[in-house]
Design an enzyme around this catalytic site. Structure first.
Site, PDB file in Angstrom:
ATOM      1  N   LYS A   1       6.527 -11.643   0.187  1.00 45.39           N
ATOM      2  CA  LYS A   1       6.184 -10.235   0.084  1.00 45.39           C
ATOM      3  C   LYS A   1       4.727 -10.044   0.459  1.00 45.39           C
ATOM      4  O   LYS A   1       3.963 -11.011   0.308  1.00 45.39           O
ATOM      5  CB  LYS A   1       6.468  -9.665  -1.305  1.00 45.39           C
ATOM      6  CG  LYS A   1       5.944 -10.473  -2.512  1.00 45.39           C
ATOM      7  CD  LYS A   1       4.516 -10.888  -2.609  1.00 45.39           C
ATOM      8  CE  LYS A   1       3.444  -9.845  -2.687  1.00 45.39           C
ATOM      9  NZ  LYS A   1       2.074 -10.458  -2.778  1.00 45.39           N
TER      10      LYS A   1
ATOM     11  N   TYR B   1       4.231  -5.066  -6.742  1.00 43.90           N
ATOM     12  CA  TYR B   1       4.983  -5.482  -7.943  1.00 43.90           C
ATOM     13  C   TYR B   1       5.264  -4.272  -8.835  1.00 43.90           C
ATOM     14  O   TYR B   1       6.327  -4.174  -9.451  1.00 43.90           O
ATOM     15  CB  TYR B   1       4.200  -6.530  -8.740  1.00 43.90           C
ATOM     16  CG  TYR B   1       4.137  -7.890  -8.072  1.00 43.90           C
ATOM     17  CD1 TYR B   1       5.101  -8.855  -8.345  1.00 43.90           C
ATOM     18  CD2 TYR B   1       3.130  -8.212  -7.171  1.00 43.90           C
ATOM     19  CE1 TYR B   1       5.056 -10.111  -7.734  1.00 43.90           C
ATOM     20  CE2 TYR B   1       3.077  -9.452  -6.560  1.00 43.90           C
ATOM     21  CZ  TYR B   1       4.046 -10.399  -6.835  1.00 43.90           C
ATOM     22  OH  TYR B   1       3.997 -11.629  -6.228  1.00 43.90           O
TER      23      TYR B   1
HETATM   24  P1  NDP Z   1      -3.311 -18.427   1.887  1.00 42.01           P
HETATM   25  O1  NDP Z   1      -4.438 -17.819   2.603  1.00 42.01           O
HETATM   26  O2  NDP Z   1      -3.620 -19.348   0.757  1.00 42.01           O
HETATM   27  O3  NDP Z   1      -2.383 -19.232   2.914  1.00 42.01           O
HETATM   28  C1  NDP Z   1      -1.919 -18.676   4.096  1.00 42.01           C
HETATM   29  C2  NDP Z   1      -1.680 -19.809   5.098  1.00 42.01           C
HETATM   30  O4  NDP Z   1      -1.153 -19.207   6.271  1.00 42.01           O
HETATM   31  C3  NDP Z   1      -2.946 -20.535   5.538  1.00 42.01           C
HETATM   32  O5  NDP Z   1      -3.322 -21.571   4.677  1.00 42.01           O
HETATM   33  C4  NDP Z   1      -2.529 -21.060   6.899  1.00 42.01           C
HETATM   34  O6  NDP Z   1      -1.772 -22.248   6.729  1.00 42.01           O
HETATM   35  C5  NDP Z   1      -1.546 -20.001   7.399  1.00 42.01           C
HETATM   36  N1  NDP Z   1      -2.140 -19.130   8.421  1.00 42.01           N
HETATM   37  C6  NDP Z   1      -1.653 -18.997   9.676  1.00 42.01           C
HETATM   38  N2  NDP Z   1      -2.394 -18.142  10.382  1.00 42.01           N
HETATM   39  C7  NDP Z   1      -3.395 -17.734   9.567  1.00 42.01           C
HETATM   40  C8  NDP Z   1      -4.492 -16.858   9.746  1.00 42.01           C
HETATM   41  N3  NDP Z   1      -4.709 -16.196  10.919  1.00 42.01           N
HETATM   42  N4  NDP Z   1      -5.341 -16.662   8.718  1.00 42.01           N
HETATM   43  C9  NDP Z   1      -5.120 -17.274   7.537  1.00 42.01           C
HETATM   44  N5  NDP Z   1      -4.094 -18.128   7.301  1.00 42.01           N
HETATM   45  C10 NDP Z   1      -3.230 -18.360   8.315  1.00 42.01           C
HETATM   46  O7  NDP Z   1      -2.358 -17.235   1.396  1.00 42.01           O
HETATM   47  P2  NDP Z   1      -1.312 -17.245   0.217  1.00 42.01           P
HETATM   48  O8  NDP Z   1      -0.591 -18.527   0.187  1.00 42.01           O
HETATM   49  O9  NDP Z   1      -1.947 -16.780  -1.014  1.00 42.01           O
HETATM   50  O10 NDP Z   1      -0.324 -16.046   0.688  1.00 42.01           O
HETATM   51  C11 NDP Z   1       0.597 -16.219   1.747  1.00 42.01           C
HETATM   52  C12 NDP Z   1       1.713 -15.169   1.629  1.00 42.01           C
HETATM   53  O11 NDP Z   1       2.369 -15.314   0.375  1.00 42.01           O
HETATM   54  C13 NDP Z   1       1.237 -13.727   1.686  1.00 42.01           C
HETATM   55  O12 NDP Z   1       2.172 -12.931   2.352  1.00 42.01           O
HETATM   56  C14 NDP Z   1       1.175 -13.314   0.230  1.00 42.01           C
HETATM   57  O13 NDP Z   1       1.340 -11.928   0.019  1.00 42.01           O
HETATM   58  C15 NDP Z   1       2.332 -14.092  -0.360  1.00 42.01           C
HETATM   59  N6  NDP Z   1       2.137 -14.413  -1.778  1.00 42.01           N
HETATM   60  C16 NDP Z   1       3.163 -14.210  -2.636  1.00 42.01           C
HETATM   61  C17 NDP Z   1       3.050 -14.514  -3.962  1.00 42.01           C
HETATM   62  C18 NDP Z   1       4.191 -14.372  -4.889  1.00 42.01           C
HETATM   63  O14 NDP Z   1       4.009 -14.483  -6.090  1.00 42.01           O
HETATM   64  N7  NDP Z   1       5.391 -14.149  -4.393  1.00 42.01           N
HETATM   65  C19 NDP Z   1       1.768 -14.997  -4.516  1.00 42.01           C
HETATM   66  C20 NDP Z   1       0.765 -15.250  -3.508  1.00 42.01           C
HETATM   67  C21 NDP Z   1       0.949 -14.944  -2.191  1.00 42.01           C
HETATM   68  P3  NDP Z   1      -1.916 -23.472   7.752  1.00 42.01           P
HETATM   69  O15 NDP Z   1      -3.329 -23.936   7.630  1.00 42.01           O
HETATM   70  O16 NDP Z   1      -0.914 -24.437   7.250  1.00 42.01           O
HETATM   71  O17 NDP Z   1      -1.591 -22.953   9.127  1.00 42.01           O
END
Ligand code: NDP
Length: 366
Positions: free
Chosen positions: A135, A220
């Site tokens: 989400k 949420y």
């Molecule tokens: P992070 O920033 O921690 O991780 C995102 C990952 O996406 C990065 O580590 C990277 O992984 C990859 N990525 C690819 N392109 C990009 C870019 N241009 N900029 C930044 N990162 C990029 O985010 P979160 O893990 O916190 O969130 C990811 C998703 O999950 C979002 O949509 C968020 O809303 C959702 N979310 C949902 C939650 C829930 O409870 N359901 C809680 C937290 C987040 P790599 O280095 O491997 O390419």
């Protein structure tokens, strides 16, 4: 990342909440284990994938972490070692099409920044994989629709990561509302926020996040309103406020919205990136009230009802639960309750909230 208050507040109670129940249900879970676990490819190895989803996939009875997609080679090395992932199951964002001939992968779970969900979901679907998407589903209604269409065209299933739709304390509140245990539902107050850190992160960039706190955590509260009422809003009215115009140059810092639902229920919600301490809801009814505080953490959600009993159902890992449900849906060919259409509808209301802020008046729905 340990300094990250977002992670701290979400995780602080998770371990406590998860442990007893897992011990309690483990026998049943393994007794039902299917012959083959569906393979999940995690797309984007950030905070959520690392700290919540991958650990959950070690516990799931019907699916397992089988592959990774990452743009960061050093992460790939760590994950291969930690989770025993073979080289052939490691992809980057440009090579996802090669998944088509990989039988180890049944589901791609998209966990990248919001505006990249469409591209990664479509790449997974085009490779013949089911798609589970975090989400908010995407940053516009049109992009949500494109995802729905693309996954449908591939003949695959699409689900959105709405963990609260499976969280038993939330489901108990839905029961209280639906069965009118404390009388008709009248007013809902739902709030969620945290003090965001690093000013350079994607969550503060409009092109990647689509918006600020509303897209991230306000969603949420919208879900709570739709779950408890079982209705869609008649109108939504919203306003925003900023105390740091530099940090929040591109997205909102704090946003407030109110909505009226067909039964007459009114909802009031604040989401913020400016402060910790908001993470719950209360529903006022004709004869009392009920609610959860906290409501939106990864574990330890609990609440009360005005006629006495605590609402405190110990839960398994929320990510394990939602993933097992999605895998069950695929294995048993039944629809998911967190379908793409639900994700699109939420984004429609989020966009209406922004529209109301811009226009300075309520937005109505026919
Ligand atoms: P992070 O920033 O921690 O991780 C995102 C990952 O996406 C990065 O580590 C990277 O992984 C990859 N990525 C690819 N392109 C990009 C870019 N241009 N900029 C930044 N990162 C990029 O985010 P979160 O893990 O916190 O969130 C990811 C998703 O999950 C979002 O949509 C968020 O809303 C959702 N979310 C949902 C939650 C829930 O409870 N359901 C809680 C937290 C987040 P790599 O280095 O491997 O390419």
């Amino acid at each position: 990342m340990s300094h990250n208050p977002r992670r701290q507040f979400l995780t602080q109670t998770a371990a406590l909440a998860a442990t007893p129940l897992l011990a309690g249900v483990a026998g049943d879970v393994f007794a039902q284990a299917p012959a083959r676990k569906l393979g999940v490819a995690l797309v984007g190895l950030g905070s959520l994938a690392t700290n919540q989803i991958a650990p959950a996939l070690l516990k799931t009875r019907n699916c397992r972490l089988s592959a990774i997609v990452t743009g960061t080679p050093s992460k790939a090395d760590d994950w291969k070692k930690k989770y025993g992932i073979p080289d052939k199951n490691v992809y980057d964002y440009k090579t996802m099409n090669r998944m088509a001939d990989n039988k180890d992968i049944d589901i791609v779970y998209v966990v990248t920044p919001n505006s990249l969900h469409l591209e990664h979901a479509l790449a997974g679907a085009a490779a013949g994989k089911h798609v589970f998407c975090e989400k908010p589903m995407e940053i516009s209604v049109e992009r949500c629709q494109q995802m729905i269409d693309g996954v449908k065209k591939a003949g695959k299933m699409l689900g959105v990561g709405y963990r609260c739709q499976f969280e038993p304390n939330h489901l108990e509140c839905v029961r209280l509302a639906k069965e009118k245990v404390l009388g008709d539902l009248k007013v809902i107050d739902a709030n969620f926020g945290f003090a965001i850190g690093d000013p350079t992160q994607w969550r503060l960039k409009k092109d990647l996040a689509g918006g600020g706190c509303l897209m991230d955590v306000g969603i949420y509260c919208l879900q709570t309103a739709r779950m408890l009422t079982g209705e869609e809003p008649v109108w939504i009215s919203a306003a925003e406020t900023k105390t740091d115009a530099v940090k929040f140059k591109e997205v909102e810092e704090t946003i407030m919205w109110q909505a009226k639902f067909p039964s007459g229920v009114v909802v009031s919600s604040v989401s913020t990136y400016a402060a910790n301490g908001l993470a719950g809801f209360r529903a006022a009814t004709a004869r009392g009230w009920f609610g959860l505080e906290p409501a939106y953490f990864y574990g330890g959600n609990r609440g009360r009802r005005s006629d006495g009993p605590e609402i405190n159902i110990q839960v398994a890992d929320q990510f394990q639960t939602e993933l097992e449900d999605f895998a069950d849906c695929i294995l048993n060919k039944r629809p998911t309750k967190v379908a793409g259409e639900m994700g699109l509808t939420d984004v429609k209301y989020l966009m209406a909230i922004y529209d109301s802020v811009k226009k300075g008046r309520p937005v109505t729905f026919s």
